[in-house]
Design a protein around this motif. Sequence first.
Motif, short mmCIF file in Angstrom:
data_model
loop_
_atom_site.label_atom_id
_atom_site.label_comp_id
_atom_site.label_asym_id
_atom_site.label_seq_id
_atom_site.Cartn_x
_atom_site.Cartn_y
_atom_site.Cartn_z
N ASN A 298 0.85 -1.19 0.00
CA ASN A 298 0.00 0.00 0.00
C ASN A 298 0.89 1.24 0.00
O ASN A 298 1.82 1.34 0.80
CB ASN A 298 -0.94 -0.01 1.21
N ASN B 213 -0.24 -5.78 6.40
CA ASN B 213 -1.29 -5.44 5.45
C ASN B 213 -2.31 -6.57 5.40
O ASN B 213 -1.95 -7.74 5.42
CB ASN B 213 -0.72 -5.23 4.04
N THR B 214 -3.56 -6.20 5.31
CA THR B 214 -4.62 -7.21 5.17
C THR B 214 -5.57 -6.78 4.06
O THR B 214 -5.76 -5.59 3.80
CB THR B 214 -5.42 -7.38 6.47
N THR C 201 -11.82 -4.57 1.51
CA THR C 201 -11.22 -3.63 2.47
C THR C 201 -9.73 -3.91 2.64
O THR C 201 -9.33 -5.03 2.98
CB THR C 201 -11.91 -3.72 3.83
N TYR C 202 -8.90 -2.90 2.35
CA TYR C 202 -7.46 -2.97 2.62
C TYR C 202 -7.19 -2.26 3.95
O TYR C 202 -7.72 -1.18 4.20
CB TYR C 202 -6.67 -2.25 1.53
N SER C 203 -6.30 -2.84 4.76
CA SER C 203 -5.92 -2.19 6.01
C SER C 203 -4.41 -2.32 6.20
O SER C 203 -3.81 -3.33 5.80
CB SER C 203 -6.63 -2.83 7.22
N THR C 204 -3.81 -1.29 6.82
CA THR C 204 -2.38 -1.29 7.08
C THR C 204 -2.14 -0.86 8.51
O THR C 204 -2.68 0.15 8.98
CB THR C 204 -1.63 -0.34 6.14
N THR C 205 -1.34 -1.65 9.21
CA THR C 205 -0.83 -1.24 10.52
C THR C 205 0.69 -1.38 10.49
O THR C 205 1.23 -2.21 9.77
CB THR C 205 -1.40 -2.10 11.67
N PRO D 292 -2.21 1.80 13.80
CA PRO D 292 -3.02 1.84 12.58
C PRO D 292 -2.57 2.98 11.66
O PRO D 292 -2.33 4.10 12.11
CB PRO D 292 -4.44 2.05 13.09
N TRP E 94 -3.96 3.23 7.97
CA TRP E 94 -5.16 3.59 7.22
C TRP E 94 -5.99 2.35 6.94
O TRP E 94 -5.51 1.21 7.04
CB TRP E 94 -4.84 4.33 5.93
N THR E 95 -7.22 2.59 6.57
CA THR E 95 -8.12 1.55 6.08
C THR E 95 -8.84 2.11 4.86
O THR E 95 -9.32 3.25 4.87
CB THR E 95 -9.15 1.15 7.15
N ARG F 283 -11.78 1.15 1.87
CA ARG F 283 -12.83 0.26 1.40
C ARG F 283 -13.29 0.75 0.04
O ARG F 283 -13.40 1.95 -0.20
CB ARG F 283 -14.01 0.26 2.37
#
Length: 506
Positions: A314, A361-362, A367-371, A377, A379-380, A382
């Motif tokens: 991301n 990353n998931t 929905t993409y999410s990054t921690t 966290p 961002w997320t 969708r």
Amino acid sequence: MLQKVETVATCAVQFWLNKPTSQTGWPGLVKAHNPYSPFDPNTLQTVMTGFAEPLDTWADMSHLLVRETWPDPAPQSIAYFCSPSRNADVPAPSMQEQAGKWADDYLTAIWPDTRNAVGKFDRNLLVSLKGQSEAERFDNQYFRQNFYGSERYVLSVPGSVNYRLAPDESGFTNLVLAGDWTRCGINAGCVEAATISGLAAARVFTGSLEPIYGEFDLILDALPTPAVLSSVMAPHADWPLTPAFLRGSMEGIFSFHALPEEQVKQMLPQGLVLSRQSVTPANTHPVTFLFNRQTNVRASFLPQILGFKTYLENIVAINCVEIAGGDGTVFSFLPALFLDNSMATYSGRLFYGLAKRLAKNTLDGSTYSTTSEENAPVWTMRYFDYAPISRLVELGNIGLVRALLDTPILTPRGKGAWQAMAFDFSVGSAFAVPVATQLDVFATNGVGLPAGRFISPPFSAQPEENGLPGAFRCWTDWTLSNPFDSARVKAVAAAQKNFDFNWQQT
């Protein structure tokens, strides 16, 4: 001009078949080699080149059937084949003989369902009004070789552009030139070049002041500059860099946003400043986000098996930046790239100086999410699909997308030193679907991004109110220039900045 602008003989063959192109076996081959590219075999219309001589180019021209008058049973498809050809003074079999052998040996490779019992091209598939035997059907197709005068194709050989004459440059009163071989803005033999040239020739007589779009796409004074005629993209580097670049495939979401200018400035390293730009409203600046899955990432000279494992990446990119006190060349800067692949992260840092960070990353559905590694966290995002998949170039303001994505990237490499690289996202061949995106940026993002929720509408034919293209989901192959190719990328980018570029009209 006659000495420097060269031409080549050509040949052409046309077949009318009693079965549709969808039943030749070609769609099956396309599907086998493009398993993730959806298409309807009944509407697939192909133009391909680089195939086998003496007919290396094929166009499915079946759309012309409605323009032709045939008794029943009428043809179900039309195929045009063409290629460069030997000159007339070079002994060769007739075009008909060459085409027959080529159809048996090569056409059946891309049309496997046209083979007869002995593996040759089945001539009974051809439509003829003058006989029904295999030989008669074949003889009554169209065969042509073009050797002389205006039949020949005009080439664009190196060093020849300056020798083309514009329509009003014959040097003789009442002699005006017209044709795709004149200097008309397109350095190629094609109907578009001939049209522009014809309009320019007509202007000599009419005195019209109407603009002729494309006429000045090649600026004469700029032509001797090699960088202008080059490209920033990886395969255009000089040998030995040409075969050594990074490549891969991706599925991802591009989301474009206008963020507060003052906050964007704070994300730049020392020595970079924001360029003047007319894309987004006053006091804002364009920032591009990319949320994607990377596959088959590897050096171009390595087999796929030796590439990186599939990973999520991301990215945030600041568009329209330049070197402070420089010549005004426009670049992009990537303040952060979040990856879940350690090898890809470290190699990007080492070879390109990219600000790659290991992260978690998931991708859960849409929905993409990054921690961060510390579980902060970032961002997320969708997304929401809005249409069927099609070619990206068919969806909207592709010129603006190219301008934002194809700008070379700068990374700092020591005090006052900058490395330039070029990402080529193959925009022209990418598949895409418009999406709406909802991006939630957290205060703990660690990049300097303003926290909050940012919405992007779907990509469409017109720019959004903020001047940016809408968001889209994309499937494409990409290349990244060799890290030692920085000087050429900078030179090309500097030369291209001399062109007057109006973002809003692209």
